[in-house]
Design a protein around this motif. Structure first.
Motif, PDB file in Angstrom:
ATOM      1  N   ASN A 216     -83.582   9.925  -0.045  1.00 31.90           N
ATOM      2  CA  ASN A 216     -84.905  10.440   0.284  1.00 31.90           C
ATOM      3  C   ASN A 216     -85.937   9.347   0.027  1.00 31.90           C
ATOM      4  O   ASN A 216     -85.912   8.715  -1.029  1.00 31.90           O
ATOM      5  CB  ASN A 216     -85.216  11.665  -0.585  1.00 31.90           C
ATOM      6  N   PRO A 217     -86.831   9.116   0.981  1.00 32.28           N
ATOM      7  CA  PRO A 217     -87.829   8.044   0.792  1.00 32.28           C
ATOM      8  C   PRO A 217     -88.640   8.203  -0.487  1.00 32.28           C
ATOM      9  O   PRO A 217     -89.075   7.215  -1.070  1.00 32.28           O
ATOM     10  CB  PRO A 217     -88.711   8.182   2.034  1.00 32.28           C
ATOM     11  N   ASP A 218     -88.832   9.439  -0.943  1.00 33.33           N
ATOM     12  CA  ASP A 218     -89.584   9.646  -2.184  1.00 33.33           C
ATOM     13  C   ASP A 218     -88.803   9.150  -3.394  1.00 33.33           C
ATOM     14  O   ASP A 218     -89.389   8.840  -4.433  1.00 33.33           O
ATOM     15  CB  ASP A 218     -89.918  11.124  -2.379  1.00 33.33           C
ATOM     16  N   ASP A 219     -87.494   9.110  -3.282  1.00 33.76           N
ATOM     17  CA  ASP A 219     -86.657   8.668  -4.406  1.00 33.76           C
ATOM     18  C   ASP A 219     -86.433   7.168  -4.409  1.00 33.76           C
ATOM     19  O   ASP A 219     -86.067   6.598  -5.435  1.00 33.76           O
ATOM     20  CB  ASP A 219     -85.281   9.355  -4.351  1.00 33.76           C
ATOM     21  N   TYR A 220     -86.630   6.551  -3.257  1.00 36.61           N
ATOM     22  CA  TYR A 220     -86.226   5.158  -3.146  1.00 36.61           C
ATOM     23  C   TYR A 220     -87.141   4.228  -3.946  1.00 36.61           C
ATOM     24  O   TYR A 220     -88.365   4.316  -3.864  1.00 36.61           O
ATOM     25  CB  TYR A 220     -86.240   4.722  -1.679  1.00 36.61           C
ATOM     26  N   VAL A 221     -86.537   3.374  -4.736  1.00 37.50           N
ATOM     27  CA  VAL A 221     -87.251   2.299  -5.418  1.00 37.50           C
ATOM     28  C   VAL A 221     -86.370   1.059  -5.333  1.00 37.50           C
ATOM     29  O   VAL A 221     -85.171   1.144  -5.102  1.00 37.50           O
ATOM     30  CB  VAL A 221     -87.533   2.628  -6.903  1.00 37.50           C
ATOM     31  N   SER A 222     -86.991  -0.046  -5.507  1.00 35.27           N
ATOM     32  CA  SER A 222     -86.241  -1.292  -5.504  1.00 35.27           C
ATOM     33  C   SER A 222     -85.271  -1.323  -6.686  1.00 35.27           C
ATOM     34  O   SER A 222     -85.605  -0.878  -7.777  1.00 35.27           O
ATOM     35  CB  SER A 222     -87.208  -2.468  -5.586  1.00 35.27           C
ATOM     36  N   GLY A 223     -84.102  -1.834  -6.463  1.00 32.48           N
ATOM     37  CA  GLY A 223     -83.117  -1.938  -7.536  1.00 32.48           C
ATOM     38  C   GLY A 223     -82.154  -0.776  -7.610  1.00 32.48           C
ATOM     39  O   GLY A 223     -81.328  -0.720  -8.524  1.00 32.48           O
ATOM     40  N   MET A 224     -82.245   0.136  -6.665  1.00 34.57           N
ATOM     41  CA  MET A 224     -81.302   1.258  -6.675  1.00 34.57           C
ATOM     42  C   MET A 224     -79.903   0.765  -6.333  1.00 34.57           C
ATOM     43  O   MET A 224     -79.732  -0.221  -5.604  1.00 34.57           O
ATOM     44  CB  MET A 224     -81.730   2.329  -5.667  1.00 34.57           C
ATOM     45  N   THR A 225     -78.926   1.438  -6.856  1.00 30.71           N
ATOM     46  CA  THR A 225     -77.547   1.083  -6.564  1.00 30.71           C
ATOM     47  C   THR A 225     -76.709   2.347  -6.399  1.00 30.71           C
ATOM     48  O   THR A 225     -77.080   3.416  -6.883  1.00 30.71           O
ATOM     49  CB  THR A 225     -76.916   0.244  -7.691  1.00 30.71           C
ATOM     50  N   VAL A 226     -75.628   2.172  -5.699  1.00 29.25           N
ATOM     51  CA  VAL A 226     -74.567   3.175  -5.722  1.00 29.25           C
ATOM     52  C   VAL A 226     -73.464   2.607  -6.596  1.00 29.25           C
ATOM     53  O   VAL A 226     -72.943   1.519  -6.348  1.00 29.25           O
ATOM     54  CB  VAL A 226     -74.051   3.476  -4.310  1.00 29.25           C
ATOM     55  N   HIS A 227     -73.168   3.324  -7.643  1.00 30.25           N
ATOM     56  CA  HIS A 227     -72.212   2.852  -8.641  1.00 30.25           C
ATOM     57  C   HIS A 227     -70.955   3.716  -8.548  1.00 30.25           C
ATOM     58  O   HIS A 227     -71.052   4.938  -8.433  1.00 30.25           O
ATOM     59  CB  HIS A 227     -72.838   2.984 -10.037  1.00 30.25           C
ATOM     60  N   VAL A 228     -69.812   3.086  -8.574  1.00 23.58           N
ATOM     61  CA  VAL A 228     -68.567   3.847  -8.534  1.00 23.58           C
ATOM     62  C   VAL A 228     -67.648   3.371  -9.652  1.00 23.58           C
ATOM     63  O   VAL A 228     -67.468   2.166  -9.865  1.00 23.58           O
ATOM     64  CB  VAL A 228     -67.877   3.718  -7.156  1.00 23.58           C
ATOM     65  N   ASP A 229     -67.141   4.320 -10.383  1.00 22.86           N
ATOM     66  CA  ASP A 229     -66.154   4.055 -11.433  1.00 22.86           C
ATOM     67  C   ASP A 229     -64.796   4.531 -10.951  1.00 22.86           C
ATOM     68  O   ASP A 229     -64.644   5.694 -10.569  1.00 22.86           O
ATOM     69  CB  ASP A 229     -66.504   4.819 -12.719  1.00 22.86           C
ATOM     70  N   PHE A 230     -63.845   3.648 -10.968  1.00 23.82           N
ATOM     71  CA  PHE A 230     -62.472   4.027 -10.643  1.00 23.82           C
ATOM     72  C   PHE A 230     -61.692   4.171 -11.947  1.00 23.82           C
ATOM     73  O   PHE A 230     -61.862   3.374 -12.884  1.00 23.82           O
ATOM     74  CB  PHE A 230     -61.812   2.969  -9.765  1.00 23.82           C
ATOM     75  N   TYR A 231     -60.859   5.151 -11.972  1.00 22.80           N
ATOM     76  CA  TYR A 231     -60.118   5.413 -13.197  1.00 22.80           C
ATOM     77  C   TYR A 231     -58.687   5.805 -12.844  1.00 22.80           C
ATOM     78  O   TYR A 231     -58.457   6.698 -12.018  1.00 22.80           O
ATOM     79  CB  TYR A 231     -60.784   6.547 -13.977  1.00 22.80           C
ATOM     80  N   ASN A 232     -57.783   5.113 -13.453  1.00 21.10           N
ATOM     81  CA  ASN A 232     -56.380   5.421 -13.252  1.00 21.10           C
ATOM     82  C   ASN A 232     -55.777   5.729 -14.618  1.00 21.10           C
ATOM     83  O   ASN A 232     -55.590   4.826 -15.436  1.00 21.10           O
ATOM     84  CB  ASN A 232     -55.645   4.233 -12.610  1.00 21.10           C
ATOM     85  N   PRO A 233     -55.520   6.979 -14.914  1.00 20.12           N
ATOM     86  CA  PRO A 233     -55.068   7.338 -16.269  1.00 20.12           C
ATOM     87  C   PRO A 233     -53.749   6.691 -16.647  1.00 20.12           C
ATOM     88  O   PRO A 233     -53.473   6.490 -17.834  1.00 20.12           O
ATOM     89  CB  PRO A 233     -54.953   8.865 -16.213  1.00 20.12           C
ATOM     90  N   VAL A 234     -52.953   6.343 -15.671  1.00 22.63           N
ATOM     91  CA  VAL A 234     -51.640   5.785 -15.983  1.00 22.63           C
ATOM     92  C   VAL A 234     -51.762   4.424 -16.632  1.00 22.63           C
ATOM     93  O   VAL A 234     -51.039   4.077 -17.560  1.00 22.63           O
ATOM     94  CB  VAL A 234     -50.781   5.701 -14.699  1.00 22.63           C
ATOM     95  N   VAL A 235     -52.718   3.632 -16.152  1.00 20.22           N
ATOM     96  CA  VAL A 235     -52.807   2.259 -16.642  1.00 20.22           C
ATOM     97  C   VAL A 235     -53.800   2.119 -17.791  1.00 20.22           C
ATOM     98  O   VAL A 235     -54.004   1.034 -18.312  1.00 20.22           O
ATOM     99  CB  VAL A 235     -53.209   1.292 -15.505  1.00 20.22           C
ATOM    100  N   SER A 236     -54.436   3.215 -18.166  1.00 22.75           N
ATOM    101  CA  SER A 236     -55.435   3.104 -19.229  1.00 22.75           C
ATOM    102  C   SER A 236     -54.802   2.659 -20.534  1.00 22.75           C
ATOM    103  O   SER A 236     -55.434   1.996 -21.358  1.00 22.75           O
ATOM    104  CB  SER A 236     -56.150   4.437 -19.417  1.00 22.75           C
ATOM    105  N   SER A 237     -53.556   3.003 -20.740  1.00 26.19           N
ATOM    106  CA  SER A 237     -52.907   2.684 -22.008  1.00 26.19           C
ATOM    107  C   SER A 237     -52.667   1.202 -22.177  1.00 26.19           C
ATOM    108  O   SER A 237     -52.477   0.734 -23.292  1.00 26.19           O
ATOM    109  CB  SER A 237     -51.584   3.449 -22.115  1.00 26.19           C
TER     110      SER A 237
END
Lengths: 534, 84
Positions: A216-237
């Motif tokens: 939404n243009p009202d939400d947009y500011v400079s420096g915004m990002t789309v952040h994604v965290d990937f998680y694989n429980p098998v390899v966490s150990s």
């Protein structure tokens, strides 16, 4: 050129769904570049903006503008009131136009709204026009050959192009729809994800990851990002990273950031390789920098504001031992049969893979980095720990007061519009003013729908005033802060230090100056040294 | 991983020990509402008029710097150096 238009109406009672498209043949009822739509009797309301989507096009003739005209008939929004009363505008005097410089969504804003009387049959036209032909001047005169402006359909629908062909081919169909109440096509204008890739599927080890979102243009500011965290429980150990492009020591995690540099519809993809197969979870967030994120040194402590979150889970396809010993073309890894052996030695990890997977493979990875990852927690791990501290101990009495104060000061409470200035003239005012109330909301002049922000640069960059001014303003602020800091550290006066080099020029410290002045005053005015007052 | 384990253990222990203490959700005497509204105004103005936001951020960065200097000066060794 294919486009689609949505009418997003607020405070409206449109009840019908209208759709159609140009016939693509040009010159007759519908021009291939434009549409003309009638809103029948019974449909009415107020329209505040229309969004047009411009799809991919093989044609390179993009030096054009979207233009929209509204019927000037009474009750069709084409009239306005001035001191002389109601004035009916002509088609050509109200050309809303937007320069086209990229593929995507374009929005016509009508801050005053277009009011459509449901008792009147109205129509509007929408289409393309060359940017260099006096666009906005809707010329319906064949005699004026200098203005190659198309006359987009009315019911007469004649093609009044003069002086040549604007579109060498007939690929410029304009698709559109109008709706306000049909939930199936009503557009969500909040900031949200519209597509995630991959989504609930099985994917290859090397695959495309991406998203599409509406900002939404009202939400947009400079420096915004789309952040994604990937998680694989098998390899966490084993504290191994999920992605090959990961640059953090994550316990089975890895993050990517996609910068957002525009509002409305944004999309981005990248190709990555998942290091491990199996179920992988992804948490997507649209992030906006915290109000205090730019604070020196401590700004990083303020978490970004999360505007939208979406999650997906998918399966990264397992590769068999034999698959991983072969390249994509069927040849063995490393060019010889040793690749197969190499697989057993290295666990299938190529030599170019990041060393932060070393803990999963001591034979090839970096043992040093493995040990580091065992001792030094990653940023995300620290974030989880401190978040727990924040919601626990730091929120308890009495520390909670300080925490609450800092939380408020971080600006995470959201924006509150200041009240409007309002004044009602009383009995002591001139009779013509008595009882009248005047209200001024200053900040309406700076919002996302204000003319100052809607005005765009005509150099093709489509920048608004803040896009142009803010980089320079930020430089001024940064230099001012830097100079203030240097002044604090070193002072304006040269040679105020106590070294011999400083004394070489006869400079005195401020304390020395004070003592000297005091001694001088004592000599002049006596022991008290109180100056000239006697 | 090891430090994280210690950190999480320590924080969890502290949270558990202080779990009986009431959680502060708002500042008393109406201060919370005043601050939230006031900061809301500032955030709003900074949002619709970006130069103000940059200006405020500049001030905050500068005073953060001043605060940092004061904190550093509290360290005895550095304070001794400064007073020499």
């Amino acid at each position: 050129m294919k486009a689609q238009a949505f009418v997003l109406a607020e405070q409206t009672d449109f009840s019908q769904y209208l759709s159609g498209q140009g016939d693509g043949t040009g010159g007759n009822t519908f021009n291939p570049e434009g549409i003309s739509q009638t809103i029948d009797t019974g449909a009415g309301g107020t329209i505040y903006y229309i969004t047009v989507y411009l799809g991919p096009d093989t044609d390179t003739t993009d030096d054009v503008r979207f233009m929209m005209l509204w019927n000037s008939a009474t009750g069709c929004g084409g009239e306005h009131t001035n001191t002389s009363g109601v004035v009916h505008e002509t088609w050509g005097s109200r050309p809303y136009q937007i320069p086209i410089s990229y593929t995507g969504y374009y929005t016509f804003y009508f801050p005053e709204g277009i009011t459509v009387d449901p008792s009147v049959s109205c129509s509007f036209s929408l289409g393309f026009s060359p940017a260099d032909s006096g666009a906005g001047y809707w010329n319906n005169s064949a005699s004026n050959a200098t203005r190659k402006t198309r006359y987009f359909g009315t019911t007469s629908g004649t093609d009044n192009v003069s002086g040549g062909t604007m579109w060498p081919n007939d690929l410029h169909n304009l698709y559109y729809s109008i709706t306000s109440t049909d939930p199936a096509v009503a557009e969500d204008t909040s900031t949200h994800f519209t597509e995630l890739i991959p989504f609930a599927t099985t994917t290859a080890t090397t695959t495309t990851v991406g998203f599409e979102a509406y900002i939404n243009p009202d939400d947009y500011v400079s420096g915004m990002t789309v952040h994604v965290d990937f998680y694989n429980p098998v390899v966490s150990s084993v504290s191994a990273s999920v992605l090959d492009a990961c640059n953090i020591f994550g316990a089975g995690k890895c993050s990517l950031d996609f910068p957002i540099t525009a509002s409305t519809t944004v999309a981005s993809t990248t190709e990555i390789t998942f290091n491990y197969g199996g179920t992988t979870k992804a948490t997507w967030t649209i992030r906006k920098p915290s109000f205090y994120s730019s604070l020196w040194f401590v700004g990083g402590l303020f978490a970004p504001d999360v505007l939208a979150t979406a999650k997906t889970s998918f399966v990264v396809g397992f590769q068999t031992l034999f698959d991983q010993s072969l390249n994509g073309d069927g040849t063995v890894v490393n060019g010889d049969a040793s690749g197969v052996v190499g697989y057993f030695l290295t666990g299938g990890i190529a030599s170019t893979t990041p060393a932060n997977r070393a803990c999963a493979n001591f034979l090839q990875g970096s043992t040093t980095e493995c040990l580091i990852s065992l001792v030094i927690p990653s940023g995300e791990e620290l974030s989880v720990a401190f978040n727990s501290l924040y919601t626990g101990l730091l929120s308890r009495f009495p520390l909670g007061y300080a925490t609450r104060f800092l939380t408020i000061m971080s600006g995470n409470g959201g924006a509150v519009e200041p009240p409007a200035l309002s004044y009602t003239f009383g009995s002591s005012s001139p009779p013509v003013l008595q009882g009248r109330t005047y209200t001024v909301q200053i900040w309406d002049n700076f919002g996302s729908t204000s003319p100052i922000v809607l005005a765009r640069a005509d150099d093709g960059s489509n920048k608004n005033i803040w896009d142009i001014v803010m980089p320079w303003w930020n430089i001024v602020i940064a230099l001012a802060v830097l100079l203030a800091m240097l002044t604090d550290l070193f002072g304006f006066e040269m040679g105020t230090d106590k070294t011999q080099a400083g004394r070489r020029y006869g400079a005195l410290t401020s304390r020395e100056k004070g003592l000297a002045n005091r001694a001088q005053n004592q000599n002049k005015y006596g022991q008290s040294g109180m100056g000239r007052i006697k | 991983m090891l430090i994280q384990l210690l950190l999480i253990s320590l924080i969890s222990m502290m949270n558990a020990l202080t779990g009986w203490i009431p959680t502060v959700t708002a500042l008393p005497f109406g201060i919370d509402e005043i601050l939230v509204t006031g900061m809301g105004y500032i955030v709003f103005i900074g949002t619709v008029f970006p130069p103000i936001q940059s200006l405020l951020n500049g001030f905050l960065v500068y005073y953060g710097f001043k605060l940092g200097l004061k904190v550093i000066a509290m360290i005895p060794i550095i304070r001794g150096i400064l007073h020499k």
